[in-house]
Write a protein that holds these residues in place. Structure first.
Motif, mmCIF file in Angstrom:
data_model
loop_
_atom_site.group_PDB
_atom_site.id
_atom_site.type_symbol
_atom_site.label_atom_id
_atom_site.label_comp_id
_atom_site.label_asym_id
_atom_site.label_seq_id
_atom_site.Cartn_x
_atom_site.Cartn_y
_atom_site.Cartn_z
ATOM 1 N N GLY A 137 0.752 -1.025 0.215
ATOM 2 C CA GLY A 137 0.151 -0.453 -0.476
ATOM 3 C C GLY A 137 1.194 1.461 0.075
ATOM 4 N N ALA A 138 0.537 2.459 0.043
ATOM 5 C CA ALA A 138 1.048 3.945 -0.209
ATOM 6 C C ALA A 138 1.666 4.025 1.257
ATOM 7 C CB ALA A 138 0.060 4.816 -0.731
ATOM 8 N N THR A 139 2.940 5.079 0.926
ATOM 9 C CA THR A 139 3.395 5.570 1.849
ATOM 10 C C THR A 139 2.956 7.222 2.361
ATOM 11 O OG1 THR A 139 5.035 5.944 3.673
ATOM 12 C CG2 THR A 139 5.299 6.165 1.247
ATOM 13 N N THR A 140 3.295 8.009 2.893
ATOM 14 C CA THR A 140 2.526 9.345 3.049
ATOM 15 C C THR A 140 2.479 10.049 1.760
ATOM 16 O OG1 THR A 140 3.158 9.091 5.356
ATOM 17 C CG2 THR A 140 3.009 11.032 4.463
ATOM 18 N N ASN A 141 4.576 9.839 1.490
ATOM 19 C CA ASN A 141 4.553 10.964 -0.242
ATOM 20 C C ASN A 141 3.817 10.533 -1.384
ATOM 21 O OD1 ASN A 141 6.269 8.325 -0.496
ATOM 22 N ND2 ASN A 141 7.229 9.970 -1.825
ATOM 23 N N GLN A 142 2.792 9.208 -1.324
ATOM 24 C CA GLN A 142 2.619 8.530 -2.437
ATOM 25 C C GLN A 142 1.057 8.966 -1.618
ATOM 26 O OE1 GLN A 142 4.068 4.882 -1.598
ATOM 27 N NE2 GLN A 142 5.004 4.649 -3.718
ATOM 28 N N GLN A 143 0.230 9.336 -1.106
ATOM 29 C CA GLN A 143 -1.153 8.905 -1.046
ATOM 30 C C GLN A 143 -1.208 11.249 -0.341
ATOM 31 O OE1 GLN A 143 -2.964 7.245 2.232
ATOM 32 N NE2 GLN A 143 -4.489 6.992 1.223
ATOM 33 N N ASP A 373 2.613 12.123 -12.104
ATOM 34 C CA ASP A 373 3.412 12.248 -13.595
ATOM 35 C C ASP A 373 3.319 10.552 -13.803
ATOM 36 O OD1 ASP A 373 2.473 14.753 -14.280
ATOM 37 O OD2 ASP A 373 4.662 14.978 -13.776
ATOM 38 N N GLY A 374 3.548 9.416 -12.601
ATOM 39 C CA GLY A 374 4.300 8.533 -12.709
ATOM 40 C C GLY A 374 4.645 8.088 -11.715
ATOM 41 N N PRO A 375 4.815 6.896 -11.855
ATOM 42 C CA PRO A 375 4.945 6.142 -10.226
ATOM 43 C C PRO A 375 5.891 7.204 -9.295
ATOM 44 C CG PRO A 375 5.050 4.208 -12.053
ATOM 45 C CD PRO A 375 5.256 5.999 -12.494
ATOM 46 N N ILE A 376 5.966 6.871 -8.022
ATOM 47 C CA ILE A 376 6.081 7.800 -6.795
ATOM 48 C C ILE A 376 7.261 7.514 -6.592
ATOM 49 C CG2 ILE A 376 6.030 9.276 -4.874
ATOM 50 C CD1 ILE A 376 3.676 10.323 -6.377
ATOM 51 N N LYS A 377 8.278 7.746 -5.649
ATOM 52 C CA LYS A 377 8.986 6.310 -5.306
ATOM 53 C C LYS A 377 8.806 6.324 -3.761
ATOM 54 C CE LYS A 377 14.032 6.684 -3.937
ATOM 55 N NZ LYS A 377 14.579 4.833 -3.786
ATOM 56 N N PRO A 378 9.062 5.565 -3.388
ATOM 57 C CA PRO A 378 8.334 5.293 -1.861
ATOM 58 C C PRO A 378 9.477 6.575 -0.844
ATOM 59 C CG PRO A 378 9.406 3.507 -2.080
ATOM 60 C CD PRO A 378 9.451 4.056 -3.424
ATOM 61 N N ASP A 379 8.939 7.042 0.006
ATOM 62 C CA ASP A 379 9.543 7.983 0.609
ATOM 63 C C ASP A 379 9.051 7.831 2.148
ATOM 64 O OD1 ASP A 379 11.846 9.503 2.397
ATOM 65 O OD2 ASP A 379 11.118 10.832 1.730
ATOM 66 N N PRO A 380 9.226 6.334 3.155
ATOM 67 C CA PRO A 380 8.714 6.484 4.289
ATOM 68 C C PRO A 380 9.041 7.527 5.587
ATOM 69 C CG PRO A 380 9.706 4.525 3.831
ATOM 70 C CD PRO A 380 10.062 5.534 2.494
ATOM 71 N N PHE A 381 10.012 7.870 5.490
ATOM 72 C CA PHE A 381 11.140 8.509 6.941
ATOM 73 C C PHE A 381 10.645 9.822 5.976
ATOM 74 C CE2 PHE A 381 12.289 4.217 7.360
ATOM 75 C CZ PHE A 381 11.855 3.992 9.090
ATOM 76 N N LEU A 382 10.256 10.379 4.611
ATOM 77 C CA LEU A 382 9.263 11.558 4.300
ATOM 78 C C LEU A 382 10.987 12.412 4.478
ATOM 79 C CD1 LEU A 382 6.810 12.372 6.595
ATOM 80 C CD2 LEU A 382 6.507 11.759 3.839
ATOM 81 N N LYS A 383 12.602 11.738 4.134
ATOM 82 C CA LYS A 383 13.722 12.946 3.908
ATOM 83 C C LYS A 383 13.720 13.572 2.871
ATOM 84 C CE LYS A 383 15.923 7.788 4.841
ATOM 85 N NZ LYS A 383 16.076 6.614 4.486
#
Length: 391
Positions: A137-143, A373-383
């Motif tokens: 499922g999505a992490t924060t930066n994807q949803q 625009d396309g698939p977003i790289k997951p950034d779970p720690f919001l770096k």
């Protein structure tokens, strides 16, 4: 109490992990009862569909996949107990399951301690990465962040009110939302929580009404959403007067709430039943053929299905069901999923996902009104977000 680090766990599970025997067992662990059943039963169904499809083509490594189904019963300690049972008693090669972050966090130490794999299918608050969990499922930066950016840029929203269930996901998500809002000139006029399963929202609705926000950001989970939206509409606040952005209401929950109560409301996900593409057309057709034409697909349903397919692809690539070999084979693995192309990030075991903002239509389905625009790289720690430092 759970067995930890005992030799018998490691030794007795090795046959299953290496694919010994005629079948490969996997765990399917969801709330089939309690407040979360409204959401989780359908995810269980999609995972079983994926297993059935794989078995129709020979299973994995030439062996049929045998699901062992357990009920987490909307109770976090039960999820941990059932996870341990699946690993040490049933000798599963991997487990697919969970919904709430509370259930995931209860299971996490069990999977880490036993070095067994969990495929978790639901969007969540981020700030986590486990070497034994794959997050489909999505992490924060994807949803959540795309939803906030949509409110600011497309809806010109200047103030929001936060309403959520009282557990880890909504509380952590709202910390992130407040940090983003402070950095982006958006006011948070209030923050209210209700116990999971709560059906009484009159006090919260009255507070929202008095605050007069431009929108509500909703992180309620489970069947509480049914009562919340009905009481919101009863207070004279339909979507035309007060938009609600939800991150845990999808097509399946709309069935329970009633489309007439939520038509025009906004949701943020990565997949809808209406998402175009041949892979999704086949998925929707197969799901309805198996479970009934009135059933719907949605984001967690699709993410559960994708998790099973990603595990199977990694097993075939590794030539083994051993968790360490599956993990190694999973790095950079891609799949033409119903939501579009997904790729496993080898660094954090989340997947690249396309953000989609949708509006619920009168038929109870969701129409996409914004897509990244396309698939977003997951950034779970919001770096990559300066405002997130210190969360």
């Amino acid at each position: 109490m759970f067995a930890t680090g005992c030799a018998s766990d490691d030794d007795s599970s090795s046959a299953s992990k290496s694919g010994g025997g005629d079948t490969v067992k996997v765990g399917v662990l969801h709330s089939l009862s309690g407040t979360m059943a409204i959401s989780e039963v359908s995810v269980k169904d999609s995972e079983l569909l994926a297993i059935e499809e794989l078995n129709a083509k020979g299973g994995v490594l030439g062996k049929k996949i045998e699901p062992v189904i357990e009920d987490g019963a909307s109770d976090w300690p039960t999820f941990a107990e059932k996870a341990q049972k699946l690993i040490s008693q049933d000798k599963v090669a991997a487990t697919f399951g969970g919904w709430t972050s509370a259930s995931r966090k209860a299971m996490l130490p069990v999977f880490e301690r036993n070095k067994s794999l969990l495929y978790y299918p639901v969007q969540y608050e981020g700030l986590e990465a486990s070497p034994y969990i794959f997050y489909t499922g999505a992490t924060t930066n994807q949803q959540i962040i795309p939803a906030l950016e949509f409110l600011k840029e497309k809806k010109k929203t200047k103030s929001i009110y936060l309403v959520g269930s009282d557990y880890v996901f909504p509380r952590t998500a709202n910390k992130e939302i407040k940090a983003w809002a402070a950095a982006n000139g958006m006011k948070v006029l209030g923050e209210e929580y209700a116990p999971l399963g709560s059906t009484e929202f009159s006090t919260i609705v009255n507070k929202v009404k008095a605050a007069k926000p431009d929108a509500i950001f909703n992180t309620l989970n489970g069947d509480s959403n049914v009562a919340f939206f009905k009481q919101l509409e009863g207070a004279g606040l339909p979507a035309t007067k007060l938009p609600v952005v939800s991150v845990s209401v999808a097509e399946d929950e709309v069935r329970g709430i009633g489309a007439d109560k939520v038509k025009g409301q906004i949701v943020a996900w990565n997949y809808y039943q209406t998402t175009p593409g041949a892979a999704n057309e086949a998925f929707v057709k197969a799901y309805k053929a198996k479970y009934g034409q009135k059933r719907v697909t949605d984001d967690p349903i699709e993410a559960g299905y994708v998790g099973v397919k990603l595990w199977a692809a990694a097993v075939e690539k590794a030539g083994s069901t051993d968790p360490e070999k599956v993990k190694a084979a999973s790095k950079g693995l891609t799949l033409d999923a119903p939501e579009g192309k997904v790729t496993i990030d080898g660094e954090n075991q989340h997947i690249y996902k396309t953000a989609r903002i949708g509006v619920i239509n009168p038929e109870g389905l969701i129409d996409t009104v914004y897509e990244s625009d396309g698939p977003i790289k997951p950034d779970p720690f919001l770096k990559t977000y300066p405002w997130a430092k210190g969360l």
